[in-house]
Write a protein that holds these residues in place. Structure first.
Motif, mmCIF file in Angstrom:
data_model
loop_
_atom_site.group_PDB
_atom_site.id
_atom_site.type_symbol
_atom_site.label_atom_id
_atom_site.label_comp_id
_atom_site.label_asym_id
_atom_site.label_seq_id
_atom_site.Cartn_x
_atom_site.Cartn_y
_atom_site.Cartn_z
ATOM 1 N N PHE A 1 31.917 -15.891 -16.379
ATOM 2 C CA PHE A 1 32.285 -16.783 -15.285
ATOM 3 C C PHE A 1 31.241 -17.874 -15.154
ATOM 4 C CE2 PHE A 1 33.668 -12.471 -14.319
ATOM 5 C CZ PHE A 1 35.012 -12.639 -14.017
ATOM 6 N N THR A 2 31.590 -18.951 -14.492
ATOM 7 C CA THR A 2 30.577 -19.911 -14.068
ATOM 8 C C THR A 2 30.092 -19.465 -12.692
ATOM 9 O OG1 THR A 2 32.173 -21.389 -12.994
ATOM 10 C CG2 THR A 2 31.745 -21.744 -15.332
ATOM 11 N N GLY A 3 28.794 -19.571 -12.459
ATOM 12 C CA GLY A 3 28.212 -19.016 -11.248
ATOM 13 C C GLY A 3 28.061 -20.028 -10.126
ATOM 14 N N HIS A 4 28.418 -19.612 -8.922
ATOM 15 C CA HIS A 4 28.320 -20.493 -7.755
ATOM 16 C C HIS A 4 27.460 -19.862 -6.672
ATOM 17 C CE1 HIS A 4 29.408 -23.078 -4.407
ATOM 18 N NE2 HIS A 4 29.796 -22.014 -3.725
ATOM 19 N N LEU A 5 26.469 -20.631 -6.212
ATOM 20 C CA LEU A 5 25.700 -20.325 -5.008
ATOM 21 C C LEU A 5 25.835 -21.513 -4.067
ATOM 22 C CD1 LEU A 5 22.383 -18.871 -6.462
ATOM 23 C CD2 LEU A 5 23.900 -17.661 -4.892
ATOM 24 N N ARG A 6 25.597 -21.290 -2.809
ATOM 25 C CA ARG A 6 25.717 -22.403 -1.867
ATOM 26 C C ARG A 6 24.787 -23.554 -2.248
ATOM 27 N NH1 ARG A 6 24.193 -21.496 4.349
ATOM 28 N NH2 ARG A 6 22.115 -21.511 3.383
ATOM 29 N N ASP A 7 23.610 -23.226 -2.771
ATOM 30 C CA ASP A 7 22.612 -24.253 -3.068
ATOM 31 C C ASP A 7 22.505 -24.603 -4.549
ATOM 32 O OD1 ASP A 7 21.862 -24.314 -0.345
ATOM 33 O OD2 ASP A 7 20.617 -22.533 -0.649
ATOM 34 N N ALA A 8 23.288 -23.992 -5.411
ATOM 35 C CA ALA A 8 23.114 -24.243 -6.848
ATOM 36 C C ALA A 8 24.300 -23.703 -7.634
ATOM 37 C CB ALA A 8 21.827 -23.582 -7.344
ATOM 38 N N LEU B 1 15.231 -23.953 -14.038
ATOM 39 C CA LEU B 1 14.630 -22.786 -13.394
ATOM 40 C C LEU B 1 15.058 -22.641 -11.942
ATOM 41 C CD1 LEU B 1 10.959 -23.032 -14.745
ATOM 42 C CD2 LEU B 1 12.571 -21.184 -15.235
ATOM 43 N N ARG B 2 15.388 -23.750 -11.310
ATOM 44 C CA ARG B 2 15.610 -23.741 -9.867
ATOM 45 C C ARG B 2 16.608 -22.680 -9.383
ATOM 46 N NH1 ARG B 2 19.232 -25.973 -6.391
ATOM 47 N NH2 ARG B 2 18.498 -26.252 -4.247
ATOM 48 N N PRO B 3 17.794 -22.544 -9.995
ATOM 49 C CA PRO B 3 18.724 -21.527 -9.483
ATOM 50 C C PRO B 3 18.147 -20.116 -9.516
ATOM 51 C CG PRO B 3 19.844 -23.024 -10.972
ATOM 52 C CD PRO B 3 18.383 -23.317 -11.108
ATOM 53 N N PHE B 4 17.337 -19.840 -10.546
ATOM 54 C CA PHE B 4 16.761 -18.507 -10.672
ATOM 55 C C PHE B 4 15.649 -18.254 -9.654
ATOM 56 C CE2 PHE B 4 17.918 -18.775 -15.423
ATOM 57 C CZ PHE B 4 19.173 -18.226 -15.175
ATOM 58 N N GLU B 5 15.083 -19.314 -9.114
ATOM 59 C CA GLU B 5 13.962 -19.172 -8.180
ATOM 60 C C GLU B 5 14.403 -19.149 -6.724
ATOM 61 O OE1 GLU B 5 11.710 -22.530 -9.468
ATOM 62 O OE2 GLU B 5 10.563 -21.376 -10.958
ATOM 63 N N LEU B 6 15.695 -19.366 -6.476
ATOM 64 C CA LEU B 6 16.180 -19.341 -5.107
ATOM 65 C C LEU B 6 16.093 -17.927 -4.542
ATOM 66 C CD1 LEU B 6 19.379 -21.560 -5.462
ATOM 67 C CD2 LEU B 6 17.253 -22.197 -4.317
ATOM 68 N N ILE C 1 28.538 -15.845 -6.444
ATOM 69 C CA ILE C 1 27.524 -14.824 -6.684
ATOM 70 C C ILE C 1 27.186 -14.060 -5.406
ATOM 71 C CG2 ILE C 1 25.135 -14.454 -7.424
ATOM 72 C CD1 ILE C 1 25.510 -16.906 -9.265
ATOM 73 N N LYS C 2 27.086 -14.769 -4.295
ATOM 74 C CA LYS C 2 26.722 -14.106 -3.042
ATOM 75 C C LYS C 2 27.849 -13.201 -2.564
ATOM 76 C CE LYS C 2 24.902 -14.904 1.588
ATOM 77 N NZ LYS C 2 24.444 -15.913 2.590
ATOM 78 N N GLY C 3 29.068 -13.710 -2.575
ATOM 79 C CA GLY C 3 30.200 -12.919 -2.106
ATOM 80 C C GLY C 3 30.753 -11.968 -3.140
ATOM 81 N N ARG C 4 30.266 -12.110 -4.393
ATOM 82 C CA ARG C 4 30.719 -11.277 -5.510
ATOM 83 C C ARG C 4 32.242 -11.296 -5.622
ATOM 84 N NH1 ARG C 4 26.504 -6.119 -5.371
ATOM 85 N NH2 ARG C 4 24.628 -7.364 -5.015
ATOM 86 N N ASP C 5 32.765 -12.510 -5.618
ATOM 87 C CA ASP C 5 34.204 -12.680 -5.637
ATOM 88 C C ASP C 5 34.558 -13.836 -6.566
ATOM 89 O OD1 ASP C 5 36.820 -12.180 -5.016
ATOM 90 O OD2 ASP C 5 36.794 -13.315 -3.145
#
Length: 396
Positions: A309-316, A348-353, A258-262
């Motif tokens: 897609f399945t979503g990836h963030l560093r923290d979630a 809720l946690r991923p949405f609140e990051l 999600i962050k790198g949009r890749d």
């Protein structure tokens, strides 16, 4: 049951390309309704003035066309039956995409979504929570969803009102035909030796069905088979997985940074095309209802035209990143309930990051909930019941 329930989304796509200089190829898993869609298109053309002699149907499995192996042979056969000087429409069944050359547009069909499934049952009325079948037969949509998640969305089953055991037999025969005829026989015709073992193919299929919505990889499948006494190479397993995707039984949702949009090269999850097949492969144990629900949401998003897609963030991790046209993008979590505080916080946690908020801006954030009571909004995050989401009522 000859009643044809319109599947307007697919029919409209065919109609839109009606006289375009391009071949229309309808694809999808066995028994999902492809032939019926072509029958509907044929009727649409008849109703709009096309004479019957200009509507030609060829079944590639018939003895008449048994020897046709490439587009040149097919052209010669068809050309001999077309009336001169008239615009004709050809309807061909089977793996026609392997025979044709040049431009074609693919119209991908799927088994019934839950909203289509309800339509196929033939209710006289549908409210927010109920389906009405005459004066005294009223069924909760929640109960119909329970049934849909077990027996899936093959159109014949939804329209025929078979007893439960006969539905299971139909799903069993569908699976046997796909594996035995569509995969093993086709691979043999292609001269590919990678998929020759029924036992390996069955085990790979069962693994993927058992692990829908779980991160998986070829390495994991090979390792699990070996742990259970069935050694197989990465190449064989990879070919089995590819064959299951080619026959539209499973889809691979890749991992999206999600962050790198890749799109990431590793990871991702598999989802099954029809939940009735999943229940059959699971032995009707009713296990993993949360992951089955997630699969149903995935199927709905694909039906609605999203890239999923399945979503990836560093923290979630986020269950789904659904990318539509233009700026249409949705971030979705799926859960059975948010009644428990711990579950609610987890979803809720991923949405609140803060990292997600900086990236997503005004994109829609949704939690799909199967049961329990809940608000419709928590700090701008939309909370939607599974029934509403799967009925296509995102605004409800």
């Amino acid at each position: 049951d000859k009643r044809m329930v319109p599947r307007d989304r697919y029919l409209e796509k065919l109609i839109a390309f009606r006289d375009a200089d391009v071949i229309k190829v309808v694809t999808g898993m066995r028994r999902c309704g492809k032939s019926t869609l072509l029958d509907m298109m044929r009727k649409h053309l008849e109703d709009n003035g096309v004479p019957s002699e200009c509507l030609l149907t060829f079944k590639m499995e018939s003895f008449e066309l048994e020897g046709v192996r490439d587009w040149r042979e097919l052209y010669r056969h068809v050309d001999g039956q077309m009336p001169a000087g008239k615009r004709c429409y050809l309807f061909l069944s089977s793996e026609i995409a392997t025979l044709i050359s040049g431009r074609y547009v693919e119209i991908r069909m799927h088994p019934l979504t839950f909203s289509e499934y309800v339509d196929f049952l033939g209710p006289t009325d549908v409210t927010n929570r109920l389906a009405v079948f005459g004066r005294e037969d009223i069924v909760a949509l929640d109960d119909l969803l329970d049934r849909y998640l077990v027996f899936g969305g093959l159109p014949f089953l939804a329209a025929s009102k078979l007893p439960e055991q006969e539905m299971k037999d139909y799903i069993w025969s569908t699976y046997q035909t796909i594996v035995g005829r569509d995969i093993l026989a086709r691979e043999a015709r292609r001269g590919r030796r990678s998929v020759t073992s029924r036992s390996v193919l069955d085990r790979v299929t069962s693994y993927l069905a058992d692990n829908i919505s779980n991160p998986t990889s070829i390495n994991k499948i090979v390792g699990t088979l070996a742990e259970n006494g069935l050694k197989s190479s990465h190449g064989v397993v990879d070919t089995c997985v590819s064959a299951l995707e080619e026959t539209y039984i499973f889809s691979h949702a890749r991992r999206f940074d999600i962050k790198g949009r890749d799109i990431l090269k590793t990871g991702g999850k598999f989802y099954i095309e029809d939940l009735g097949l999943r229940a059959f492969l699971d032995g009707y144990r009713g296990s993993d209802s949360g992951r089955v629900l997630e699969n149903a949401v995935y199927n709905r998003l694909v039906y609605d035209g999203y890239q999923v897609f399945t979503g990836h963030l560093r923290d979630a991790e986020i269950d789904f990143v659904a990318i539509g046209d233009g700026s249409d993008r949705k971030f979705i979590q799926v859960t059975e309930s948010i009644d428990e505080e711990a579950t609610r916080k987890r979803e809720l946690r991923p949405f609140e990051l803060r990292s997600l908020e900086k990236i997503t801006g005004g994109y829609e954030k949704i939690i799909v909930v199967r049961q329990g009571s809940h608000p419709t909004d928590i700090d701008g995050i939309k909370i939607v019941s599974a029934v509403d989401f799967l009925m296509g009522r995102l605004g409800a």
